[in-house]
Enzyme design. Structure first.
Site, PDB file in Angstrom:
ATOM      1  N   ASP A  53       8.065  -2.258 -10.037  1.00 29.84           N
ATOM      2  CA  ASP A  53       9.107  -3.107  -9.468  1.00 29.84           C
ATOM      3  C   ASP A  53      10.277  -2.221  -9.054  1.00 29.84           C
ATOM      4  O   ASP A  53      10.789  -1.439  -9.857  1.00 29.84           O
ATOM      5  CB  ASP A  53       9.559  -4.180 -10.453  1.00 29.84           C
ATOM      6  N   PRO A  72       0.812  -1.224   0.000  1.00 34.76           N
ATOM      7  CA  PRO A  72       0.000   0.000   0.000  1.00 34.76           C
ATOM      8  C   PRO A  72       0.847   1.276   0.000  1.00 34.76           C
ATOM      9  O   PRO A  72       0.398   2.319  -0.476  1.00 34.76           O
ATOM     10  CB  PRO A  72      -0.814  -0.090   1.298  1.00 34.76           C
ATOM     11  N   GLY A  73       2.083   1.197   0.515  1.00 36.16           N
ATOM     12  CA  GLY A  73       2.963   2.376   0.552  1.00 36.16           C
ATOM     13  C   GLY A  73       3.238   2.922  -0.838  1.00 36.16           C
ATOM     14  O   GLY A  73       3.319   4.141  -1.043  1.00 36.16           O
TER      15      GLY A  73
HETATM   16  P1  ITT Z   1       4.914  -5.631  -4.975  1.00 32.61           P
HETATM   17  O1  ITT Z   1       5.974  -6.444  -5.693  1.00 32.61           O
HETATM   18  O2  ITT Z   1       3.660  -6.391  -4.672  1.00 32.61           O
HETATM   19  O3  ITT Z   1       4.626  -4.321  -5.671  1.00 32.61           O
HETATM   20  P2  ITT Z   1       6.966  -5.328  -2.939  1.00 32.61           P
HETATM   21  O4  ITT Z   1       6.995  -4.515  -1.668  1.00 32.61           O
HETATM   22  O5  ITT Z   1       7.412  -6.758  -2.866  1.00 32.61           O
HETATM   23  O6  ITT Z   1       5.476  -5.211  -3.528  1.00 32.61           O
HETATM   24  P3  ITT Z   1       9.125  -4.712  -4.801  1.00 32.61           P
HETATM   25  O7  ITT Z   1       9.387  -6.136  -5.123  1.00 32.61           O
HETATM   26  O8  ITT Z   1       9.115  -3.718  -5.905  1.00 32.61           O
HETATM   27  O9  ITT Z   1       7.726  -4.539  -4.051  1.00 32.61           O
HETATM   28  O10 ITT Z   1      10.084  -4.152  -3.707  1.00 32.61           O
HETATM   29  C1  ITT Z   1      11.325  -4.660  -3.450  1.00 32.61           C
HETATM   30  C2  ITT Z   1      11.728  -4.285  -2.066  1.00 32.61           C
HETATM   31  O11 ITT Z   1      12.132  -2.923  -2.063  1.00 32.61           O
HETATM   32  C3  ITT Z   1      10.674  -4.457  -0.982  1.00 32.61           C
HETATM   33  O12 ITT Z   1      11.351  -4.968   0.145  1.00 32.61           O
HETATM   34  C4  ITT Z   1      10.168  -3.039  -0.746  1.00 32.61           C
HETATM   35  O13 ITT Z   1       9.784  -2.852   0.595  1.00 32.61           O
HETATM   36  C5  ITT Z   1      11.409  -2.229  -1.073  1.00 32.61           C
HETATM   37  N1  ITT Z   1      11.058  -0.929  -1.633  1.00 32.61           N
HETATM   38  C6  ITT Z   1      10.462  -0.689  -2.822  1.00 32.61           C
HETATM   39  N2  ITT Z   1      10.271   0.630  -2.984  1.00 32.61           N
HETATM   40  C7  ITT Z   1      10.757   1.225  -1.876  1.00 32.61           C
HETATM   41  C8  ITT Z   1      10.821   2.547  -1.428  1.00 32.61           C
HETATM   42  O14 ITT Z   1      10.336   3.552  -2.142  1.00 32.61           O
HETATM   43  N3  ITT Z   1      11.374   2.790  -0.239  1.00 32.61           N
HETATM   44  C9  ITT Z   1      11.862   1.787   0.522  1.00 32.61           C
HETATM   45  N4  ITT Z   1      11.833   0.508   0.190  1.00 32.61           N
HETATM   46  C10 ITT Z   1      11.263   0.231  -1.008  1.00 32.61           C
END
Ligand code: ITT
Length: 215
Positions: free
Chosen positions: A62, A9-10
């Site tokens: 992603d 959700p973030g």
């Molecule tokens: P979805 O794949 O369902 O979108 P996710 O949180 O698993 O959700 P990602 O695979 O894109 O998304 O994220 C990879 C990691 O990077 C995950 O641990 C996120 O919490 C972190 N991440 C992604 N964007 C971030 C941000 O803007 N700030 C901090 N951490 C982030």
């Protein structure tokens, strides 16, 4: 209505600031994250799978944290590393490095089933099957598991922000935000608008919003 496809959700809180009110809603769908060296093939493959699931325009997001002194690790494995090691451990590992510079990258993948000038299919060493499936025009289906029966155009938008790994500070944001410092502040110390103004996601979303407004 655009579906922002994520279990996180973030991400949607940040994305909503770039799109007209009521034009986007979260679709909590866990698309297959293929194993690849870069984020592009994951987003492209995910956008096609999410579109087939939603049967409506989708945007997948992603993202990953790339630590210079670890040759870009955790990169595409950031989610797994956050769940297993946790961000405190990532900070501890980085604290032993000479080079604590890092970058966040975000790749957005848009698919609505219609034709448009798609991004060339992203290819990297870990995704040779997708390269073969994409064919010479780069607009093939990119699927390596036989589920992408028809080619679906995907448009990719990328954003990048440099920073460095620090001890955790702040309680805003999500994920790795407390240990990622940019310009003297961690992302967890910034409010959403401030983070968006400089972040990987904000930069990718700004490019997407400009393109989408004409669509
Ligand atoms: P979805 O794949 O369902 O979108 P996710 O949180 O698993 O959700 P990602 O695979 O894109 O998304 O994220 C990879 C990691 O990077 C995950 O641990 C996120 O919490 C972190 N991440 C992604 N964007 C971030 C941000 O803007 N700030 C901090 N951490 C982030």
């Amino acid at each position: 209505m655009l579906r922002y496809v994520t279990t996180n959700p973030g991400k949607v809180r940040e994305a909503e600031r770039y799109l007209p009110d009521g034009s986007v809603e979260r679709l909590d769908f866990d698309y297959t994250e293929i194993q690849a060296d870069g984020l592009g093939p994951i987003a492209a493959r995910g956008a096609r799978e999410a579109y087939r699931h939603a049967d409506a325009p989708v945007l997948v997001d992603d993202a990953g944290l790339f630590v210079e002194g670890l040759d870009g690790f955790p990169g595409p494995y950031s989610s797994y590393v956050e769940d297993t090691l946790g961000i405190e451990r990532v900070h501890e590992i980085a604290a032993d490095l000479d080079d604590r510079r890092a970058a966040f990258r975000c790749v957005l993948g848009y698919c609505d089933g219609e034709g448009f000038a798609a991004s060339p299919d992203p290819v990297d060493r870990g995704d040779r099957d997708a390269a073969a499936a994409a064919g010479p025009d780069g607009e093939g289906d990119g699927g390596s598991d036989g589920t992408d029966a028809e080619p679906l155009p995907v448009k990719l938008f990328e954003g990048y922000v440099p920073g460095r790994i620090v001890a955790p500070r702040g309680d805003g944001g999500f994920g790795y935000d407390p240990i990622f410092e940019h310009d003297g502040e961690t992302f967890a110390e910034m409010d959403t608008d401030r983070k968006n103004a400089v972040s990987h996601r904000g930069r990718a979303l700004a490019k997407f919003a400009e393109w989408y407004a004409d669509r």
